[in-house]
Design an enzyme around this catalytic site. Structure first.
Site, PDB file in Angstrom:
ATOM      1  NE  ARG A 258      -4.007  -2.081   1.949  1.00 54.18           N
ATOM      2  CZ  ARG A 258      -3.954  -3.067   2.827  1.00 54.18           C
ATOM      3  NH1 ARG A 258      -3.112  -3.016   3.835  1.00 54.18           N
ATOM      4  NH2 ARG A 258      -4.755  -4.090   2.701  1.00 54.18           N
TER       5      ARG A 258
ATOM      6  CE  LYS B 197      -0.729  13.738 -14.814  1.00 52.49           C
ATOM      7  NZ  LYS B 197      -1.088  14.245 -16.159  1.00 52.49           N
TER       8      LYS B 197
ATOM      9  CE  LYS C 237       5.384  17.015 -14.602  1.00 53.56           C
ATOM     10  NZ  LYS C 237       5.414  15.768 -15.325  1.00 53.56           N
TER      11      LYS C 237
ATOM     12  CD  GLU D  60      -4.079  16.321 -15.935  1.00 48.84           C
ATOM     13  OE1 GLU D  60      -2.937  15.848 -15.806  1.00 48.84           O
ATOM     14  OE2 GLU D  60      -4.792  16.131 -16.923  1.00 48.84           O
TER      15      GLU D  60
ATOM     16  NE  ARG E  35       0.602  16.717 -13.234  1.00 46.64           N
ATOM     17  CZ  ARG E  35       1.308  15.941 -12.445  1.00 46.64           C
ATOM     18  NH1 ARG E  35       1.076  15.948 -11.147  1.00 46.64           N
ATOM     19  NH2 ARG E  35       2.235  15.147 -12.925  1.00 46.64           N
TER      20      ARG E  35
ATOM     21  CG  ASN F  16      -1.782  16.111 -20.197  1.00 46.79           C
ATOM     22  OD1 ASN F  16      -0.881  15.287 -20.178  1.00 46.79           O
ATOM     23  ND2 ASN F  16      -2.609  16.297 -19.192  1.00 46.79           N
TER      24      ASN F  16
ATOM     25  CG  HIS G 157       0.699  14.804 -23.713  1.00 44.42           C
ATOM     26  ND1 HIS G 157       1.428  15.946 -23.961  1.00 44.42           N
ATOM     27  CD2 HIS G 157       1.494  14.009 -22.941  1.00 44.42           C
ATOM     28  CE1 HIS G 157       2.606  15.841 -23.347  1.00 44.42           C
ATOM     29  NE2 HIS G 157       2.666  14.687 -22.729  1.00 44.42           N
TER      30      HIS G 157
ATOM     31  CG  HIS H 259      -1.355   9.922 -24.884  1.00 46.83           C
ATOM     32  ND1 HIS H 259      -1.948  10.308 -23.707  1.00 46.83           N
ATOM     33  CD2 HIS H 259      -0.020   9.980 -24.660  1.00 46.83           C
ATOM     34  CE1 HIS H 259      -1.009  10.586 -22.804  1.00 46.83           C
ATOM     35  NE2 HIS H 259       0.164  10.404 -23.371  1.00 46.83           N
TER      36      HIS H 259
ATOM     37  CG  HIS I 273       5.605  10.032 -24.550  1.00 48.22           C
ATOM     38  ND1 HIS I 273       4.237   9.919 -24.564  1.00 48.22           N
ATOM     39  CD2 HIS I 273       5.883  11.126 -23.774  1.00 48.22           C
ATOM     40  CE1 HIS I 273       3.707  10.880 -23.824  1.00 48.22           C
ATOM     41  NE2 HIS I 273       4.675  11.617 -23.323  1.00 48.22           N
TER      42      HIS I 273
HETATM   43  P1  NAD Z   1      12.137   5.115 -22.330  1.00 47.22           P
HETATM   44  O1  NAD Z   1      12.013   4.999 -20.886  1.00 47.22           O
HETATM   45  O2  NAD Z   1      11.606   4.002 -23.169  1.00 47.22           O
HETATM   46  O3  NAD Z   1      13.687   5.343 -22.686  1.00 47.22           O
HETATM   47  C1  NAD Z   1      14.066   5.458 -24.028  1.00 47.22           C
HETATM   48  C2  NAD Z   1      15.182   4.484 -24.399  1.00 47.22           C
HETATM   49  O4  NAD Z   1      16.419   4.977 -23.941  1.00 47.22           O
HETATM   50  C3  NAD Z   1      15.030   3.113 -23.803  1.00 47.22           C
HETATM   51  O5  NAD Z   1      15.466   2.151 -24.728  1.00 47.22           O
HETATM   52  C4  NAD Z   1      15.985   3.158 -22.611  1.00 47.22           C
HETATM   53  O6  NAD Z   1      16.426   1.898 -22.213  1.00 47.22           O
HETATM   54  C5  NAD Z   1      17.102   3.975 -23.171  1.00 47.22           C
HETATM   55  N1  NAD Z   1      17.910   4.727 -22.211  1.00 47.22           N
HETATM   56  C6  NAD Z   1      17.494   5.353 -21.097  1.00 47.22           C
HETATM   57  N2  NAD Z   1      18.482   6.066 -20.572  1.00 47.22           N
HETATM   58  C7  NAD Z   1      19.571   5.863 -21.344  1.00 47.22           C
HETATM   59  C8  NAD Z   1      20.901   6.355 -21.324  1.00 47.22           C
HETATM   60  N3  NAD Z   1      21.297   7.259 -20.437  1.00 47.22           N
HETATM   61  N4  NAD Z   1      21.757   5.925 -22.275  1.00 47.22           N
HETATM   62  C9  NAD Z   1      21.339   5.057 -23.233  1.00 47.22           C
HETATM   63  N5  NAD Z   1      20.084   4.585 -23.332  1.00 47.22           N
HETATM   64  C10 NAD Z   1      19.210   4.993 -22.389  1.00 47.22           C
HETATM   65  O7  NAD Z   1      11.452   6.444 -22.881  1.00 47.22           O
HETATM   66  P2  NAD Z   1      11.320   7.932 -22.291  1.00 47.22           P
HETATM   67  O8  NAD Z   1      11.204   8.794 -23.474  1.00 47.22           O
HETATM   68  O9  NAD Z   1      12.340   8.214 -21.281  1.00 47.22           O
HETATM   69  O10 NAD Z   1       9.923   7.898 -21.517  1.00 47.22           O
HETATM   70  C11 NAD Z   1       8.700   7.736 -22.184  1.00 47.22           C
HETATM   71  C12 NAD Z   1       7.664   7.282 -21.193  1.00 47.22           C
HETATM   72  O11 NAD Z   1       7.483   8.297 -20.214  1.00 47.22           O
HETATM   73  C13 NAD Z   1       6.317   7.032 -21.802  1.00 47.22           C
HETATM   74  O12 NAD Z   1       5.810   5.811 -21.335  1.00 47.22           O
HETATM   75  C14 NAD Z   1       5.464   8.176 -21.310  1.00 47.22           C
HETATM   76  O13 NAD Z   1       4.107   7.846 -21.189  1.00 47.22           O
HETATM   77  C15 NAD Z   1       6.086   8.464 -19.985  1.00 47.22           C
HETATM   78  N6  NAD Z   1       5.866   9.841 -19.516  1.00 47.22           N
HETATM   79  C16 NAD Z   1       5.396   9.994 -18.248  1.00 47.22           C
HETATM   80  C17 NAD Z   1       5.218  11.253 -17.740  1.00 47.22           C
HETATM   81  C18 NAD Z   1       4.775  11.434 -16.317  1.00 47.22           C
HETATM   82  O14 NAD Z   1       4.462  12.561 -15.921  1.00 47.22           O
HETATM   83  N7  NAD Z   1       4.773  10.390 -15.519  1.00 47.22           N
HETATM   84  C19 NAD Z   1       5.511  12.379 -18.533  1.00 47.22           C
HETATM   85  C20 NAD Z   1       6.003  12.186 -19.805  1.00 47.22           C
HETATM   86  C21 NAD Z   1       6.177  10.891 -20.291  1.00 47.22           C
HETATM   87  N1  GLY Z   2       3.327  14.953 -18.308  1.00 39.18           N
HETATM   88  C1  GLY Z   2       2.081  15.492 -17.857  1.00 39.18           C
HETATM   89  C2  GLY Z   2       1.996  15.662 -16.392  1.00 39.18           C
HETATM   90  O1  GLY Z   2       2.890  15.339 -15.650  1.00 39.18           O
HETATM   91  O2  GLY Z   2       0.995  16.121 -15.912  1.00 39.18           O
END
Ligand code: NAD
Ligand code: GLY
Length: 362
Positions: free
Chosen positions: A119, A141, A225, A235, A239, A243, A246, A250, A263
């Site tokens: 939890r 998030k 942010k 949100e 907030r 997006n 997005h 998405h 992404h």
């Molecule tokens: P990812 O986590 O898939 O990383 C991209 C690639 O880079 C992967 O293959 C990873 O293994 C590699 N990698 C990571 N760090 C590295 C490094 N230093 N050197 C070499 N390779 C490396 O993609 P991302 O773009 O980081 O994240 C996208 C995700 O984030 C999506 O799922 C999206 O929905 C989410 N997201 C969440 C929020 C939030 O607020 N929580 C906001 C934006 C995006």
């Molecule tokens: N990436 C959108 C949020 O964090 O609200």
């Protein structure tokens, strides 16, 4: 080292930004932690697991390691369960701390695991992509994807610290840098016109990861942010502007299959589509739309959306967390630096899809 503070009802924590921060991870582990679970994927681990483990072990705590498969296509229940398997097999208790070492996929999944294991246990974000450093690791998030919609299952759950090592970006492929820059320029577009103009002037330095330019871009993005989520953690209003692009983005990601477009690439293209929609609905001037298109292209992201078919586009966009009572809502720009979130007339949306998601003409 630069520190940006995040203050929300769900938790307040520092974002530390510094080259080689990885070697100081042990400093953020609380004294009462009983163990640490470091979670990463095979790609990131090959570069940074050893250093992270050594730094965490310096806290004097037991460190276990859990490895997940790499990629957006694995951001699902099955992979999430691997984290719980590792925690339970190693008998980690409520005072254990999870550490997410990786991009947004790792960060979102580890955050969700932390929110639900026993939890809720504490976790630290160690974002290693530019996108994760400027966006996903901050604000709490957490989520996994569902085949019918992106990030549809998750929780708001804040980390206890975000540890940003700017030096790890040197091993990131160029395409990932471009995707991260899309989220950087998003902050300028929604709230800070001067920052958007600064990005326009610094594209080569940003793409080349010039130390000063990229550190400033990360710091400013985190400040914006932090400012937004500190006012509206869950949100219920403001907030939503984070997006921008997005709803379109998405739809691209789930329509093409997770992982085909990155992404950030989908968000970059989606911001161009949102700017076109803003021109029709809120009088965003044509030259501002062109500035958005030019900058998205300059950072190396696509500006032509895939042709998913109008009906499919609309279906995909319906599965969006901003949708209220079946009514789609979009983040729109009344000017560069000023955003709002509203429903739009169906005709305007159709027009934008015709213009931006048409098959490329040969
Ligand atoms: P990812 O986590 O898939 O990383 C991209 C690639 O880079 C992967 O293959 C990873 O293994 C590699 N990698 C990571 N760090 C590295 C490094 N230093 N050197 C070499 N390779 C490396 O993609 P991302 O773009 O980081 O994240 C996208 C995700 O984030 C999506 O799922 C999206 O929905 C989410 N997201 C969440 C929020 C939030 O607020 N929580 C906001 C934006 C995006
Ligand atoms: N990436 C959108 C949020 O964090 O609200």
């Amino acid at each position: 080292m630069t520190t940006v503070q995040v203050t929300t009802p769900g938790g307040s924590y520092p974002i530390h930004i510094e080259a080689n921060r990885l070697d100081r991870l042990g400093q953020v582990i609380p004294d009462d932690a009983t163990a640490i679970a470091l979670v990463s994927n095979v790609t990131v681990a090959a570069h940074y697991r050893e250093r992270a483990e050594t730094a965490l072990a310096a806290s004097g705590k037991r460190v276990i390691y859990i490895e997940l498969p790499d990629g957006e296509a694995h951001k699902d229940w099955q992979t999430l369960n691997l984290i719980f398997d590792g925690l339970l097999q190693n008998r980690l208790d409520r005072k254990a701390v999870l550490v997410a070492l990786g991009g947004g996929v790792i960060g979102d999944m580890v955050g969700f695991a932390a929110a639900s294991y026993m939890r809720g246990i504490r976790f630290v974000q160690v974002p290693t992509t530019l996108l994760a450093q400027v966006d996903s690791s901050v604000g709490g998030k957490t989520a996994i994807n569902h085949p019918l919609g992106k990030n549809m299952v998750g929780a708001f759950y804040q980390p206890i610290a975000v540890e940003i090592d700017t030096a790890v970006l040197s091993t990131l492929p160029d395409r990932e840098i471009s995707a991260g820059l899309a989220e950087v320029i998003k902050y300028g577009l929604i709230i800070d016109a001067d920052f958007f103009a600064w990005c326009e002037q610094n594209v080569p330095a940003l793409r080349a990861l010039d130390r000063q330019a990229i550190t400033y871009a990360i710091q400013r993005s985190c400040e914006i942010k932090a400012h937004v989520v500190s006012q509206d953690e869950r949100e219920s209003g403001l907030r939503a502007i984070l997006n921008l692009g997005h709803t379109f983005g998405h739809a691209i990601e789930s329509g093409l299959g997770y992982g085909i477009w990155l992404h950030g690439e989908a968000v970059g293209c989606g911001m161009v589509q949102a700017a076109e929609l803003s021109a029709l609905t809120h009088g965003l001037p044509a030259d501002s739309v062109e500035r958005v298109r030019t900058l998205v292209q300059a950072i190396g992201c696509p500006v032509q959306a895939p042709d998913l078919g109008q009906e499919h586009w609309l279906d995909l966009m319906q599965v969006d967390k901003k949708t209220e009572g079946g009514q789609l809502r979009f983040v729109l720009l009344s000017a560069i630096g000023q955003a709002l979130c509203e429903g739009v007339p169906a005709q305007a949306l159709q027009q934008v899809l015709e213009k931006t998601a048409a098959p490329a003409r040969v």
